[in-house]
Design a protein around this motif. Structure first.
Motif, PDB file in Angstrom:
ATOM      1  N   GLY A 287      52.761  43.578  54.960  1.00 39.40           N
ATOM      2  CA  GLY A 287      52.601  42.320  55.666  1.00 39.40           C
ATOM      3  C   GLY A 287      53.868  41.685  55.654  1.00 39.40           C
ATOM      4  N   SER A 288      53.701  40.170  56.121  1.00 38.65           N
ATOM      5  CA  SER A 288      54.517  39.309  56.626  1.00 38.65           C
ATOM      6  C   SER A 288      53.442  38.337  56.100  1.00 38.65           C
ATOM      7  CB  SER A 288      54.806  39.566  57.552  1.00 38.65           C
ATOM      8  OG  SER A 288      56.660  38.673  57.388  1.00 38.65           O
ATOM      9  N   PRO A 289      54.421  37.267  55.374  1.00 35.51           N
ATOM     10  CA  PRO A 289      54.823  37.403  53.731  1.00 35.51           C
ATOM     11  C   PRO A 289      55.019  38.533  53.148  1.00 35.51           C
ATOM     12  CG  PRO A 289      54.296  35.281  54.347  1.00 35.51           C
ATOM     13  CD  PRO A 289      53.443  35.814  54.964  1.00 35.51           C
ATOM     14  N   THR A 290      55.396  39.069  52.423  1.00 33.73           N
ATOM     15  CA  THR A 290      55.588  40.464  51.046  1.00 33.73           C
ATOM     16  C   THR A 290      53.977  40.061  50.537  1.00 33.73           C
ATOM     17  OG1 THR A 290      57.739  40.858  51.437  1.00 33.73           O
ATOM     18  CG2 THR A 290      56.883  42.400  49.650  1.00 33.73           C
ATOM     19  N   PRO A 291      52.891  40.649  51.000  1.00 31.86           N
ATOM     20  CA  PRO A 291      51.974  40.287  50.084  1.00 31.86           C
ATOM     21  C   PRO A 291      51.907  40.596  48.473  1.00 31.86           C
ATOM     22  CG  PRO A 291      51.644  42.614  51.384  1.00 31.86           C
ATOM     23  CD  PRO A 291      52.821  41.880  51.298  1.00 31.86           C
ATOM     24  N   SER A 292      51.182  40.083  47.163  1.00 25.92           N
ATOM     25  CA  SER A 292      50.939  40.580  46.302  1.00 25.92           C
ATOM     26  C   SER A 292      50.455  41.561  45.884  1.00 25.92           C
ATOM     27  CB  SER A 292      50.904  39.467  45.538  1.00 25.92           C
ATOM     28  OG  SER A 292      52.139  38.559  46.089  1.00 25.92           O
ATOM     29  N   LEU A 293      50.092  41.948  45.051  1.00 26.66           N
ATOM     30  CA  LEU A 293      48.930  43.100  44.653  1.00 26.66           C
ATOM     31  C   LEU A 293      47.882  42.728  43.071  1.00 26.66           C
ATOM     32  CD1 LEU A 293      49.969  46.435  45.532  1.00 26.66           C
ATOM     33  CD2 LEU A 293      49.014  44.969  46.813  1.00 26.66           C
ATOM     34  N   TYR A 294      47.413  43.188  43.176  1.00 25.44           N
ATOM     35  CA  TYR A 294      45.913  42.782  41.682  1.00 25.44           C
ATOM     36  C   TYR A 294      44.964  43.704  41.909  1.00 25.44           C
ATOM     37  CZ  TYR A 294      47.763  38.017  42.874  1.00 25.44           C
ATOM     38  OH  TYR A 294      48.735  36.609  42.968  1.00 25.44           O
ATOM     39  N   TRP A 295      45.228  44.326  40.125  1.00 25.71           N
ATOM     40  CA  TRP A 295      44.022  45.299  40.115  1.00 25.71           C
ATOM     41  C   TRP A 295      43.000  44.601  39.156  1.00 25.71           C
ATOM     42  CZ3 TRP A 295      44.059  50.235  41.946  1.00 25.71           C
ATOM     43  CH2 TRP A 295      45.321  50.973  42.393  1.00 25.71           C
ATOM     44  N   ALA A 296      41.426  44.919  39.685  1.00 22.43           N
ATOM     45  CA  ALA A 296      40.522  44.106  39.432  1.00 22.43           C
ATOM     46  C   ALA A 296      39.081  45.188  39.000  1.00 22.43           C
ATOM     47  CB  ALA A 296      39.879  43.235  39.901  1.00 22.43           C
ATOM     48  N   ARG A 297      38.314  45.470  37.430  1.00 26.61           N
ATOM     49  CA  ARG A 297      37.159  46.132  38.084  1.00 26.61           C
ATOM     50  C   ARG A 297      36.403  45.684  38.301  1.00 26.61           C
ATOM     51  NH1 ARG A 297      40.340  45.990  32.844  1.00 26.61           N
ATOM     52  NH2 ARG A 297      40.506  47.624  31.494  1.00 26.61           N
ATOM     53  N   SER A 298      35.075  46.397  38.402  1.00 26.81           N
ATOM     54  CA  SER A 298      34.310  46.124  39.456  1.00 26.81           C
ATOM     55  C   SER A 298      33.152  44.608  38.756  1.00 26.81           C
ATOM     56  CB  SER A 298      32.922  47.143  38.976  1.00 26.81           C
ATOM     57  OG  SER A 298      32.563  47.616  37.523  1.00 26.81           O
ATOM     58  N   ASP A 299      33.634  43.861  37.794  1.00 25.29           N
ATOM     59  CA  ASP A 299      33.208  42.812  37.429  1.00 25.29           C
ATOM     60  C   ASP A 299      33.815  41.801  37.624  1.00 25.29           C
ATOM     61  OD1 ASP A 299      35.097  43.482  35.680  1.00 25.29           O
ATOM     62  OD2 ASP A 299      33.994  42.947  33.976  1.00 25.29           O
ATOM     63  N   GLY A 300      35.154  42.132  38.194  1.00 28.61           N
ATOM     64  CA  GLY A 300      36.338  40.977  38.630  1.00 28.61           C
ATOM     65  C   GLY A 300      37.426  40.870  38.151  1.00 28.61           C
ATOM     66  N   SER A 301      37.096  41.443  36.340  1.00 28.74           N
ATOM     67  CA  SER A 301      38.339  41.458  35.797  1.00 28.74           C
ATOM     68  C   SER A 301      38.968  41.335  36.114  1.00 28.74           C
ATOM     69  CB  SER A 301      37.518  41.682  33.787  1.00 28.74           C
ATOM     70  OG  SER A 301      37.303  43.059  33.780  1.00 28.74           O
ATOM     71  N   LEU A 302      40.236  40.808  35.498  1.00 25.73           N
ATOM     72  CA  LEU A 302      41.760  41.379  36.291  1.00 25.73           C
ATOM     73  C   LEU A 302      42.068  42.498  34.931  1.00 25.73           C
ATOM     74  CD1 LEU A 302      43.681  38.631  37.301  1.00 25.73           C
ATOM     75  CD2 LEU A 302      42.309  40.224  38.769  1.00 25.73           C
ATOM     76  N   MET A 320      48.209  51.003  38.628  1.00 20.48           N
ATOM     77  CA  MET A 320      48.329  51.224  37.375  1.00 20.48           C
ATOM     78  C   MET A 320      47.562  52.237  36.407  1.00 20.48           C
ATOM     79  SD  MET A 320      43.538  49.363  37.220  1.00 20.48           S
ATOM     80  CE  MET A 320      43.458  50.861  37.233  1.00 20.48           C
ATOM     81  N   SER A 321      47.540  51.781  34.969  1.00 22.21           N
ATOM     82  CA  SER A 321      47.408  53.327  34.323  1.00 22.21           C
ATOM     83  C   SER A 321      46.640  52.881  33.089  1.00 22.21           C
ATOM     84  CB  SER A 321      48.840  52.904  33.513  1.00 22.21           C
ATOM     85  OG  SER A 321      48.982  51.507  32.709  1.00 22.21           O
ATOM     86  N   LEU A 322      45.767  53.892  32.878  1.00 16.16           N
ATOM     87  CA  LEU A 322      44.653  53.234  31.995  1.00 16.16           C
ATOM     88  C   LEU A 322      45.050  55.132  31.171  1.00 16.16           C
ATOM     89  CD1 LEU A 322      41.794  53.521  34.633  1.00 16.16           C
ATOM     90  CD2 LEU A 322      42.940  51.710  32.827  1.00 16.16           C
ATOM     91  N   HIS A 323      44.924  54.451  29.800  1.00 16.82           N
ATOM     92  CA  HIS A 323      45.626  55.545  29.069  1.00 16.82           C
ATOM     93  C   HIS A 323      44.744  55.952  27.742  1.00 16.82           C
ATOM     94  CE1 HIS A 323      49.834  54.856  29.925  1.00 16.82           C
ATOM     95  NE2 HIS A 323      49.310  53.994  29.794  1.00 16.82           N
TER      96      HIS A 323
END
Length: 647
Positions: A287-302, A320-323
């Motif tokens: 995209g332009s401008p360069t977009p920012s990325l955010y990860w969120a769970r189903s409940d909306g928490s980041l 995104m990493s899940l250990h």
């Protein structure tokens, strides 16, 4: 007579009481001296009270307004400031108009305790900064009129307080832009469907402002082009004031440069991973401008454990990493890409399969990297259509990493069989030099290969046929070369039934040799294989960038250096040539200086020969000695005199 006096006094007291009660029921409450109060009564005895204060000499907000006032209008006065808690006692106030005054300052707590206020109008003042946080004191507010003021900006912090506003007039101010998130509180940008219901429409006044048309107000420009929209503009003919190429252009015809909505992509939408494994989820956005990325769970928490990088303008990826995932980690994960032009979302569904067992894997005491720990057992029928590595200790699930070789899992008789890996990393083929010689044990170990190699690790897989599962095996790996010191060799103890082992602490971009040694085999008869580790992306990118810059600099510098050397050589060759002698110069001369003078008059039989030529050297001397044209002129003293030259 004695009984009449007390009786008369009692009657007077009763009469005064009745008169007081009548006055309380009929007389209006006290009204400020500079205001007019009107009570709008109904037949049932109820009604509403409105107060109008429009005295030009009024300089302060009135404080003695009746407490039952429903509508208060303060217009065309000299009031310059609205103090804190100016209307605290007017708990029933629903309409507050403070219009066309000289107000330039409004306190944060000016509208405290106005819980039922529905309409606030402050148009026609000199307000340059409005306390947007004061709107939280008016939860029932639906109309906010701020037109014809001096507002220059609306901060992003004001957006949450405008969600319930259905009539917002910001016209005739000094606004050049708006927060890009402002339009996100209304359809269609908030995700709600666009309806034609008039009760759900929002009226927005934005005209008569010096708008700078760029990507920040692209959503407002998009609304002006919509045929059906829940946001109704008071004036459809909004125009741009800047930049210069869009000055005077209508919003409906404006075309913005470098303004593209983001597009987000993921390589998988549904993932099933074993219990206790490590999962990496990746999404890419443009995209332009360069977009920012955010990860969120189903409940909306980041989700915070993420990594982002922008390899170029208009491109960004995030991992995104899940250990050690558990069953509670299952669910929907959203990758949200956002820029000034809009928002895009991609969802990934994560499922967790398998249960944890209490068995302990065996390890040899002499192993350097071996360890003991719990193994995981898996449901043979689970779906594993994503990149999954299953080790004796840890399983890792990687999604959306195109630079890594892909493997698939197939469940047959409760065991996991790895598939062959593809060629990896920049198209370089891995060298597989089969060094094993014919032997009894080497024939039992087949399909020895490397899968899931990274810059510092690799996974070795094999198939053992005819060997007991608990048969001990030793994995020896080191950098490629026959004369390798023992310090660089590493060993890992395992068993034939595991079928897979993790090789760690490797160096990036190095060729390694790994052999699988079984006890009782002769030297040189063990199956071996060679492989390369991947290059370090960051170092490789820096080196590649350095090489490119160096190449460009050399390409530009070499022609300049060659030209400079040529000029120096040419200049040197010219100066080294010997100067020509005087004879050659004389031969090559185009002009030969001579002087002509008059002869003395004699009885010459040839009177026409009156002139004689002087030698050349004398002519040159006379020419060089002459100071000016006047000094070199001839003077005649007599007819017989000869010419003279002044030198």
């Amino acid at each position: 007579m004695t009984f009449l006096v007390p009786h008369r006094e009692i009657m007077h007291q009763i009469l005064r009481t009745l008169v007081l009660i009548c006055c309380l029921n009929t007389v209006c409450p006290f009204c400020p001296s500079q205001c007019s109060c009107v009570f709008h009564g109904r037949s049932d005895g109820s009604g509403t009270r409105s107060v109008l204060c429009n005295d030009p000499d009024m300089s302060d907000i009135p404080v003695n307004v009746p407490v039952d006032t429903i509508k208060l209008r303060v217009e065309k006065t000299a009031i310059r400031r609205v103090p804190t808690e100016a209307f605290y006692y007017l708990a029933e106030l629903r309409y507050l108009w403070i219009t066309y005054n000289s107000i330039s300052s409004v306190d944060t707590g000016s509208f405290y305790n106005l819980k039922v206020l529905h309409e606030l109008r402050l148009d026609g003042n000199m307000i340059s900064v409005f306390p947007w946080e004061s709107l939280k004191e008016m939860p029932m507010l639906r109309t906010l009129d701020l037109h014809n003021n001096r507002l220059t900006a609306i901060p992003p912090e004001a957006i949450p307080y405008l969600v319930k506003i259905t009539y917002l007039d910001l016209s005739s101010n000094k606004l050049a832009t708006l927060p890009s998130d402002l339009m996100d509180i209304w359809p269609p940008f908030n995700g709600e469907p666009v309806t034609s219901n008039a009760s759900q429409k929002v009226v927005l006044g934005l005209q008569d402002n010096p708008w700078f048309c760029d990507c920040k107000i692209s959503k407002m420009i998009e609304i002006s082009k919509m045929a059906v929209t829940p946001v109704v503009l008071m004036d459809l003919f909004l125009t741009c004031s800047a930049p210069e190429n869009l000055s005077g252009v209508l919003f409906q015809r404006a075309e913005l440069d470098n303004c593209v909505k983001p597009v987000v992509m993921t390589s998988a939408t549904k993932i099933t991973s074993p219990l206790g494994s490590n999962v990496l989820l990746r999404c890419d956005a443009t995209g332009s401008p360069t977009p920012s990325l955010y990860w969120a769970r189903s409940d909306g928490s980041l989700v915070n454990n993420t990594v982002q990088e922008s390899p170029g303008d208009g491109i960004r990826w995030s991992i995104m990493s899940l250990h050690g995932i558990l069953h509670k980690d299952a669910g929907e994960y959203s990758c949200k890409a956002k820029n000034d032009a809009g928002t895009a979302i991609a969802n990934i569904s994560l499922s967790v399969a398998g249960t944890m067992s209490t068995t302990v894997s065996q390890s040899k005491p002499e192993a350097k990297t071996g360890s003991t720990g719990p193994d995981w057992t898996f449901d043979p029928g689970m779906d594993a259509g994503v990149l999954t590595s299953t080790l004796p200790m840890v399983q890792t699930t990687v999604v959306g990493l195109p630079a890594k070789p892909k493997t698939t899992l197939s469940a047959q008789k409760g065991s996991l069989k790895p598939a062959k890996s593809q060629q990896g990393n920049d198209g370089r083929k891995f060298v597989s030099d089969e060094k094993s010689k014919k032997g009894e044990v080497s024939k039992m170990i087949k399909d020895l290969e490397i899968v899931e190699e990274t810059s510092d690790s690799a996974v070795l897989v094999w198939t053992a046929e005819g060997l007991p599962k608990d048969s001990p095996l030793t994995v020896v790996y080191s950098p490629y070369g026959e004369d390798v010191e023992d310090d660089y060799k590493r060993t890992v103890e395992t068993n034939a039934g595991s079928g897979k082992i993790l090789l760690e602490d490797l160096s990036p971009g190095i060729r390694y040799s790994v052999c699988l040694i079984a006890k009782g085999t002769a030297t040189g008869k063990d199956p071996c294989i060679d492989f390369y580790t991947q290059d370090n992306l960051e170092d490789g990118g820096q080196n590649r960038f350095f090489f490119i810059i160096s190449g460009i600099a050399c390409a530009l510098a070499l022609p300049l250096i060659g030209l400079l050397l040529y000029k120096i050589f040419d200049l040197y060759s010219k100066t080294s040539e010997s100067a020509p002698d005087s004879e050659e110069l004389e031969k090559e001369s185009y002009v030969k200086f001579e002087t002509i003078n008059m002869k003395q008059r004699t009885m010459n039989p040839h009177p026409t020969e009156l002139w004689a030529r002087r030698p050349t050297h004398e002519s040159e001397r006379l020419l060089l000695c002459s100071r000016s044209s006047i000094d070199s002129q001839m003077t005649y003293k007599s007819d017989s005199s000869r010419s003279e030259y002044l030198c």
